[in-house]
Scaffold this motif. Structure first.
Motif, PDB file in Angstrom:
ATOM      1  N   LEU A  35      35.239  44.186  41.929  1.00 59.39           N
ATOM      2  CA  LEU A  35      36.436  43.570  42.435  1.00 59.39           C
ATOM      3  C   LEU A  35      37.017  43.911  43.598  1.00 59.39           C
ATOM      4  O   LEU A  35      37.842  43.286  44.176  1.00 59.39           O
ATOM      5  N   SER A 207      43.915  39.716  37.222  1.00 56.66           N
ATOM      6  CA  SER A 207      43.027  40.938  36.894  1.00 56.66           C
ATOM      7  C   SER A 207      43.738  41.644  35.814  1.00 56.66           C
ATOM      8  O   SER A 207      43.374  42.354  34.991  1.00 56.66           O
ATOM      9  N   THR A 240      41.567  46.592  33.811  1.00 62.17           N
ATOM     10  CA  THR A 240      42.424  45.837  33.224  1.00 62.17           C
ATOM     11  C   THR A 240      43.249  46.646  32.198  1.00 62.17           C
ATOM     12  O   THR A 240      42.773  47.425  31.677  1.00 62.17           O
TER      13      THR A 240
END
Length: 258
Positions: A35, A207, A240
């Motif tokens: 990410l 996210s 997360t």
């Protein structure tokens, strides 16, 4: 869930983050790797492990490399389609893809190949859309719908969904009956209510990392190491946070009842 519930899709790049998304009440997972690079194609092993452990739908990113051009060679598309087959065979519930021509128009041929290879699984067109011509945004959404995409992830042609809110609201107002436009990028607990109120979206994407919480405090400790595996190693790894997911789901649930 009723048809009026506002759904949260959480993008993750690790098994731990996926578990946090589930614990917090997310409706769907977008599975990526890296990410920090905007999200790349995940490994088959990660997908297979998650599908054996969780019940949420998992959509897999199809992006063979970093870069903001989204212009792919024939060889790169071969890799994308091969990855797609392997991910589908190992339980992918859907895919996320975007491809452009050098002039920033949607690459119809490559999108058609992906849609054919999906074998009926839903496909989201990602934020490559935000690099296309804003003046043609309504026509481009119609094109995506005709190609068979089920939804669009967009920040409304701006760096964040909060900044692109007016464009997102226009897209959703026009296409909400037959196509899902899903705001994403920079969505936090602190700006979520405004984004949901103005856009009137039925799904949103985040996210939900530690940094998206209202009470986030930057870490002050880090493992000492003289060796790094890449430039991102100098920064802390953020995953997360189940509490952030839970807060976002609570806000979305309250908004659904209005």
């Amino acid at each position: 869930m009723t048809s009026h519930d506002i759904k949260l899709e959480v993008c993750v790049d690790s098994i731990r983050s996926a578990f946090a998304a589930v614990a917090g009440g997310a409706s769907r997972i977008e599975l990526c790797s890296a990410l920090s690079e905007g999200g790349l194609t995940p490994s088959v092993g990660t997908l297979k492990t998650l599908k054996e452990s969780i019940a949420l739908p998992v959509y897999c990113m199809l992006r063979p490399r970093r870069g903001t051009d989204f212009v792919y060679s024939d060889e790169e598309m071969c890799a994308v389609l091969t990855d797609m087959d392997l991910l589908r065979q190992n339980g992918a519930d859907g895919f996320v893809f975007g491809s452009l021509n050098p002039d920033r128009t949607i690459n119809v041929d490559q999108c058609r190949h992906v849609m054919l290879q999906s074998e009926g699984l839903p496909v989201t067109f990602h934020r490559a859309f935000d690099l296309t011509d804003q003046k043609r945004m309504q026509e481009n959404v119609q094109l995506l719908r005709e190609l068979g995409f089920k939804r669009l992830l967009s920040s409304g042609f701006r760096p964040s969904a909060a900044e692109g809110l007016d464009n997102l609201a226009q897209l959703i107002a026009k296409h909400h009956r037959d196509f899902i436009v899903m705001p994403g990028a920079g969505i936090k607990v602190s700006n979520l209510e405004e984004i949901l109120t103005v856009s009137r979206c039925m799904e949103f994407h985040a996210s939900a990392m530690d940094t998206a919480g209202e009470d986030y405090v930057a870490p002050t400790t880090q493992m000492e190491c003289d060796v790094t595996m890449g430039k991102q190693d100098i920064d802390p790894y953020y995953g997360t946070n189940a509490n952030v997911v839970r807060k976002m789901v609570t806000i979305a649930s309250a908004m659904s009842c209005r």
